[in-house]
Enzyme design. Sequence first.
Site, PDB file in Angstrom:
ATOM      1  N   HIS A  26       1.269  -5.995   4.654  1.00 32.77           N
ATOM      2  CA  HIS A  26       1.292  -6.559   3.290  1.00 32.77           C
ATOM      3  C   HIS A  26       0.304  -7.731   3.202  1.00 32.77           C
ATOM      4  CE1 HIS A  26       3.759  -4.851   0.226  1.00 32.77           C
ATOM      5  NE2 HIS A  26       3.914  -6.000  -0.384  1.00 32.77           N
ATOM      6  N   GLY A  50      -0.319  -6.566  -5.249  1.00 32.62           N
ATOM      7  CA  GLY A  50      -1.314  -5.487  -5.373  1.00 32.62           C
ATOM      8  C   GLY A  50      -1.459  -4.660  -4.097  1.00 32.62           C
ATOM      9  N   ASN A  51      -0.571  -4.890  -3.106  1.00 26.40           N
ATOM     10  CA  ASN A  51      -0.701  -4.160  -1.833  1.00 26.40           C
ATOM     11  C   ASN A  51      -0.502  -2.658  -1.987  1.00 26.40           C
ATOM     12  OD1 ASN A  51      -0.837  -6.388   0.342  1.00 26.40           O
ATOM     13  ND2 ASN A  51       0.797  -7.053  -1.027  1.00 26.40           N
ATOM     14  N   VAL A  73      -3.734  -1.201  -3.765  1.00 26.99           N
ATOM     15  CA  VAL A  73      -4.884  -1.221  -2.842  1.00 26.99           C
ATOM     16  C   VAL A  73      -4.672  -0.182  -1.733  1.00 26.99           C
ATOM     17  CG1 VAL A  73      -6.117  -2.595  -1.111  1.00 26.99           C
ATOM     18  CG2 VAL A  73      -5.522  -3.621  -3.303  1.00 26.99           C
ATOM     19  N   GLY A  74      -3.459  -0.135  -1.200  1.00 30.24           N
ATOM     20  CA  GLY A  74      -3.167   0.807  -0.103  1.00 30.24           C
ATOM     21  C   GLY A  74      -3.365   2.254  -0.520  1.00 30.24           C
ATOM     22  N   ARG A  75      -2.948   2.598  -1.730  1.00 31.43           N
ATOM     23  CA  ARG A  75      -3.097   3.993  -2.179  1.00 31.43           C
ATOM     24  C   ARG A  75      -4.571   4.323  -2.458  1.00 31.43           C
ATOM     25  NH1 ARG A  75       1.894   2.271  -4.185  1.00 31.43           N
ATOM     26  NH2 ARG A  75       1.102   1.592  -6.200  1.00 31.43           N
ATOM     27  N   TYR A 114       9.123   7.628  -1.736  1.00 30.68           N
ATOM     28  CA  TYR A 114       7.973   6.918  -1.155  1.00 30.68           C
ATOM     29  C   TYR A 114       8.422   5.580  -0.552  1.00 30.68           C
ATOM     30  CZ  TYR A 114       3.587   4.148  -1.557  1.00 30.68           C
ATOM     31  OH  TYR A 114       2.514   3.318  -1.337  1.00 30.68           O
ATOM     32  N   TYR A 115       9.190   4.809  -1.306  1.00 27.52           N
ATOM     33  CA  TYR A 115       9.658   3.511  -0.792  1.00 27.52           C
ATOM     34  C   TYR A 115      10.556   3.722   0.433  1.00 27.52           C
ATOM     35  CZ  TYR A 115       8.060   1.224  -5.136  1.00 27.52           C
ATOM     36  OH  TYR A 115       7.303   0.745  -6.172  1.00 27.52           O
TER      37      TYR A 115
END
Length: 304
Positions: free
Chosen positions: A231, A236-237, A240-242, A267-268
């Site tokens: 993280h 916005g993690n 950005v990650g996706r 997903y979570y």
Amino acid sequence: MVSYEGLLVRLREKGITKTDLTKELGISSRTIAKIAKGEKIGAVTLRKMAEYLGCDPSLLCREIAANAVLQILRDEKSAKISGGLYHELQVRMTYNSNHMEGSRLTEAETRLIFETNTVDVGDGIPVDDILETVHHFRAIDYVIDMAETELTGEFIKHLHYILEHDTADSRLPWFAVGEYKKRANMIGGRETVRPKDVPGKMQELLDAYNAKTNVTVNDVIAFHADFESIHPFQDGNGRVGRLVALKECLRHGIIPFIIEDSKKLFYYRGLSEWGREKGWLTDTCLDGQDTFIRLLDTLEIPHS
Ligand SMILES: Nc1ncnc2c1ncn2[C@@H]1O[C@H](COP(=O)(O)OP(=O)(O)OP(=O)(O)O)[C@@H](O)[C@H]1O
């Protein structure tokens, strides 16, 4: 790879053979072989041929991506084609990724902004939702442009900048836009990596990932899980990650995955269980890949 279709068409039109080219312009047979193999040739030679054929060098050749899906995205992006893969990727990924993180915009509203650059303000939509939607469109463009480059911390930080600049959060003195976080944060009730340790942990993650020789979808998913558990940004993690996962799929010829908002609980849970059980997140991402495959099938784009 480079396509010399433009050069070949012009040679055919003028009735000039490749042998004529070598004789008239002193071009080596090595260069002719490179053209045949779709390899890059020197700028001086290209200019010489363009002058001889009376056209701009850019009309003689163009770079083409090894990944056909990436090439379609690039072609449609530059030709501003509506209703194709680029258009749908922009709308669907932006809607799902932003909605998952609390944006109130519907898919139809996201589509309206992409297609017309206007909003229907009837419901009093927060300015940040609109800004972040437009920023997400530009972030996907950046991913498409840079897809084949090595994944670096600078690239990831720039994605964060594209998404977060000018938002309300960006005006907070401690909110680092385009930089790793300054304040500790938690996700899913768990500690994440402390700000002072983030640069080191990110570098370790990137070094291990970039050392892989044959990146598979499982490597991209594992990178995503590790990135989310670090993280590195204040906020916005997830987005950005996706986006990083999209880039890496395009780079390595892997069908990308779009996590739909309706699957966000799986997903979570997948991210939360990753340390114990990898199946949850893997299945959710593979389901997201099926969503993308359905899109390719609808648009009659071949894939393997
Ligand atoms: N238990 C978990 N473990 C690790 N990562 C998680 C977990 N739960 C959620 N996540 C990730 O964290 C993301 C949320 O983080 P963050 O709030 O920083 O990013 P953002 O959500 O993109 O955007 P927004 O700023 O709009 O909230 C989720 O989208 C998901 O990727």
